[in-house]
Design a protein around this motif. Sequence first.
Motif, mmCIF file in Angstrom:
data_model
loop_
_atom_site.group_PDB
_atom_site.id
_atom_site.type_symbol
_atom_site.label_atom_id
_atom_site.label_comp_id
_atom_site.label_asym_id
_atom_site.label_seq_id
_atom_site.Cartn_x
_atom_site.Cartn_y
_atom_site.Cartn_z
ATOM 1 N N MET A 26 0.830 -1.204 0.000
ATOM 2 C CA MET A 26 0.000 0.000 0.000
ATOM 3 C C MET A 26 0.861 1.249 0.000
ATOM 4 S SD MET A 26 -3.234 -0.641 2.514
ATOM 5 C CE MET A 26 -4.468 -1.895 2.172
ATOM 6 N N HIS A 27 1.889 1.231 0.834
ATOM 7 C CA HIS A 27 2.772 2.384 0.942
ATOM 8 C C HIS A 27 3.541 2.617 -0.358
ATOM 9 C CE1 HIS A 27 6.624 4.394 1.924
ATOM 10 N NE2 HIS A 27 5.864 5.120 2.717
ATOM 11 N N ASP A 28 4.100 1.546 -0.909
ATOM 12 C CA ASP A 28 4.929 1.677 -2.110
ATOM 13 C C ASP A 28 4.113 2.092 -3.329
ATOM 14 O OD1 ASP A 28 7.080 0.922 -0.591
ATOM 15 O OD2 ASP A 28 7.118 -1.156 -1.311
ATOM 16 N N ARG A 29 2.869 1.599 -3.418
ATOM 17 C CA ARG A 29 2.046 1.877 -4.604
ATOM 18 C C ARG A 29 1.048 3.002 -4.377
ATOM 19 N NH1 ARG A 29 2.637 -2.268 -8.347
ATOM 20 N NH2 ARG A 29 1.506 -0.838 -9.714
ATOM 21 N N HIS A 30 1.064 3.591 -3.197
ATOM 22 C CA HIS A 30 0.205 4.743 -2.884
ATOM 23 C C HIS A 30 -1.284 4.428 -3.105
ATOM 24 C CE1 HIS A 30 3.895 7.075 -2.630
ATOM 25 N NE2 HIS A 30 4.222 6.645 -3.831
ATOM 26 N N VAL A 31 -1.723 3.301 -2.552
ATOM 27 C CA VAL A 31 -3.131 2.929 -2.647
ATOM 28 C C VAL A 31 -3.717 2.797 -1.250
ATOM 29 C CG1 VAL A 31 -2.916 1.796 -4.885
ATOM 30 C CG2 VAL A 31 -2.542 0.458 -2.803
ATOM 31 N N LYS A 32 -5.031 2.976 -1.144
ATOM 32 C CA LYS A 32 -5.710 2.938 0.143
ATOM 33 C C LYS A 32 -6.289 1.561 0.463
ATOM 34 C CE LYS A 32 -7.087 7.795 -0.072
ATOM 35 N NZ LYS A 32 -8.234 8.737 -0.092
ATOM 36 N N ARG A 33 -6.429 0.735 -0.575
ATOM 37 C CA ARG A 33 -7.013 -0.595 -0.370
ATOM 38 C C ARG A 33 -6.442 -1.542 -1.412
ATOM 39 N NH1 ARG A 33 -9.941 2.774 -2.872
ATOM 40 N NH2 ARG A 33 -10.799 3.687 -0.977
ATOM 41 N N LEU A 34 -6.527 -2.835 -1.129
ATOM 42 C CA LEU A 34 -6.023 -3.849 -2.053
ATOM 43 C C LEU A 34 -7.072 -4.946 -2.233
ATOM 44 C CD1 LEU A 34 -2.425 -4.329 -0.580
ATOM 45 C CD2 LEU A 34 -2.964 -3.281 -2.789
ATOM 46 N N PRO A 35 -7.467 -5.222 -3.459
ATOM 47 C CA PRO A 35 -8.293 -6.405 -3.686
ATOM 48 C C PRO A 35 -7.474 -7.653 -3.352
ATOM 49 C CG PRO A 35 -8.389 -4.919 -5.572
ATOM 50 C CD PRO A 35 -7.272 -4.443 -4.698
ATOM 51 N N VAL A 36 -8.127 -8.641 -2.766
ATOM 52 C CA VAL A 36 -7.454 -9.888 -2.392
ATOM 53 C C VAL A 36 -7.914 -10.967 -3.369
ATOM 54 C CG1 VAL A 36 -7.001 -11.526 -0.540
ATOM 55 C CG2 VAL A 36 -7.511 -9.129 0.006
ATOM 56 N N VAL A 37 -6.957 -11.581 -4.065
ATOM 57 C CA VAL A 37 -7.306 -12.584 -5.068
ATOM 58 C C VAL A 37 -6.596 -13.899 -4.758
ATOM 59 C CG1 VAL A 37 -7.739 -10.878 -6.876
ATOM 60 C CG2 VAL A 37 -5.455 -11.828 -6.608
ATOM 61 N N ASP A 38 -7.258 -15.008 -5.127
ATOM 62 C CA ASP A 38 -6.634 -16.314 -4.944
ATOM 63 C C ASP A 38 -5.726 -16.623 -6.134
ATOM 64 O OD1 ASP A 38 -8.291 -17.110 -7.044
ATOM 65 O OD2 ASP A 38 -9.715 -18.153 -5.741
ATOM 66 N N LEU A 95 -11.619 -12.956 -7.036
ATOM 67 C CA LEU A 95 -11.702 -12.023 -5.913
ATOM 68 C C LEU A 95 -12.247 -12.735 -4.681
ATOM 69 C CD1 LEU A 95 -11.507 -8.943 -5.104
ATOM 70 C CD2 LEU A 95 -13.951 -8.832 -5.633
ATOM 71 N N VAL A 96 -11.498 -12.674 -3.567
ATOM 72 C CA VAL A 96 -11.945 -13.327 -2.330
ATOM 73 C C VAL A 96 -12.116 -12.334 -1.185
ATOM 74 C CG1 VAL A 96 -10.953 -15.556 -2.938
ATOM 75 C CG2 VAL A 96 -9.561 -13.901 -1.682
ATOM 76 N N GLY A 97 -11.749 -11.083 -1.402
ATOM 77 C CA GLY A 97 -11.890 -10.093 -0.346
ATOM 78 C C GLY A 97 -11.252 -8.785 -0.738
ATOM 79 N N ILE A 98 -11.272 -7.864 0.193
ATOM 80 C CA ILE A 98 -10.593 -6.583 0.001
ATOM 81 C C ILE A 98 -10.043 -6.154 1.355
ATOM 82 C CG2 ILE A 98 -12.583 -5.068 0.437
ATOM 83 C CD1 ILE A 98 -11.535 -3.483 -2.110
ATOM 84 N N VAL A 99 -8.870 -5.549 1.361
ATOM 85 C CA VAL A 99 -8.251 -5.131 2.619
ATOM 86 C C VAL A 99 -7.912 -3.652 2.522
ATOM 87 C CG1 VAL A 99 -5.906 -5.809 1.893
ATOM 88 C CG2 VAL A 99 -6.475 -5.694 4.325
ATOM 89 N N SER A 100 -8.252 -2.917 3.551
ATOM 90 C CA SER A 100 -8.030 -1.477 3.590
ATOM 91 C C SER A 100 -6.951 -1.127 4.610
ATOM 92 C CB SER A 100 -9.325 -0.751 3.961
ATOM 93 O OG SER A 100 -9.669 -1.023 5.323
ATOM 94 N N ARG A 101 -6.544 0.114 4.612
ATOM 95 C CA ARG A 101 -5.574 0.569 5.607
ATOM 96 C C ARG A 101 -6.111 0.347 7.017
ATOM 97 N NH1 ARG A 101 -3.948 6.448 2.942
ATOM 98 N NH2 ARG A 101 -2.666 5.650 1.218
ATOM 99 N N LEU A 102 -7.394 0.635 7.214
ATOM 100 C CA LEU A 102 -7.986 0.468 8.538
ATOM 101 C C LEU A 102 -8.006 -0.997 8.952
ATOM 102 C CD1 LEU A 102 -9.263 2.031 10.852
ATOM 103 C CD2 LEU A 102 -11.486 1.703 9.768
ATOM 104 N N ASP A 103 -8.246 -1.892 7.995
ATOM 105 C CA ASP A 103 -8.210 -3.322 8.300
ATOM 106 C C ASP A 103 -6.836 -3.726 8.837
ATOM 107 O OD1 ASP A 103 -10.827 -3.763 7.417
ATOM 108 O OD2 ASP A 103 -10.181 -4.130 5.365
ATOM 109 N N LEU A 104 -5.779 -3.207 8.198
ATOM 110 C CA LEU A 104 -4.425 -3.560 8.620
ATOM 111 C C LEU A 104 -4.139 -3.081 10.032
ATOM 112 C CD1 LEU A 104 -2.319 -2.838 5.399
ATOM 113 C CD2 LEU A 104 -3.473 -4.938 6.081
ATOM 114 N N LEU A 105 -4.721 -1.960 10.399
ATOM 115 C CA LEU A 105 -4.489 -1.413 11.735
ATOM 116 C C LEU A 105 -5.196 -2.220 12.827
ATOM 117 C CD1 LEU A 105 -4.762 2.424 11.000
ATOM 118 C CD2 LEU A 105 -2.691 1.095 11.447
ATOM 119 N N SER A 106 -6.083 -3.131 12.428
ATOM 120 C CA SER A 106 -6.823 -3.905 13.426
ATOM 121 C C SER A 106 -5.911 -4.802 14.250
ATOM 122 C CB SER A 106 -7.906 -4.754 12.746
ATOM 123 O OG SER A 106 -7.326 -5.762 11.922
ATOM 124 N N VAL A 107 -4.686 -5.094 13.763
ATOM 125 C CA VAL A 107 -3.776 -5.939 14.552
ATOM 126 C C VAL A 107 -3.397 -5.261 15.861
ATOM 127 C CG1 VAL A 107 -2.850 -7.098 12.513
ATOM 128 C CG2 VAL A 107 -1.698 -5.053 13.386
#
Length: 245
Positions: free
Chosen positions: A110-122, A127-139
């Motif tokens: 996300m940081h390197d490509r300057h995007v706010k979210r990433l589609p998750v693919v198998d 498409l199996v999901g999507i992950v956002s910056r806020l999702d990553l902060l949930s850890v």
Amino acid sequence: MGSRVKDVMTADVVSVRETAEYKDIVLVLRELRVSALPVLDAADHLVGVVSEADLLLKEAGQEDLGGYLISSGRRGEQAKAAGVTAAELMTTPVVTIGPEDSVADAARLMHDRHVKRLPVVDKAGHLVGIVSRLDLLSVFDRPDSEIRAAVRKDIMARDFALDPDAFDLQVSSGIVTITGQVENQAVARHLLDALRHAEGVVVSRRQANPKHWGTSGHPSTADLTSMGSRLWKRPGLRAGSAASS
């Protein structure tokens, strides 16, 4: 093992087909209050993402933008301004991530490509999901008691073969403070690094330098109390700080 993308992603993702029309896409964006939608082909493969920015090119006016976009070499945006379906409006190729990739990998991407979210693919490109910056902060929602237990068992005992009872280990609001003594400077630095990267720990990028050195000029023992004193001006080595960035 740290969290994987599949642990924090949103699995219930609304998408549109390549054939979806401009007004239908706008309605879905407004109804869901999201800024972008994945675009799937007839075989459910992810082929692009259509965003508010893609759609706004039409609002700006095809005629007004045409000459500027051609002169600036941005013919792709001119085509989008004239587009009426998702296939014509979408951004492609898409920056994606896999469900088994680590949360750290997703954050770096996300940081390197300057995007706010990433589609998750198998592996098949579905498409199996999507992950956002806020999702990553949930850890960082991980309770302090759980962080402390993991540091003692997985880092100190397992990874470093240290006796956790020989150290004073405190965790407060994700900040790990450890006081004690280890064999040498190298062990101290590796331990500090491991603590910083423990899941749920608030990260610090600062480095600590032990004060105790052997007579040969090489470290003999590293006192974690003195390391923390030099870094934080208080007893204890702190592996994270809420003020760090």
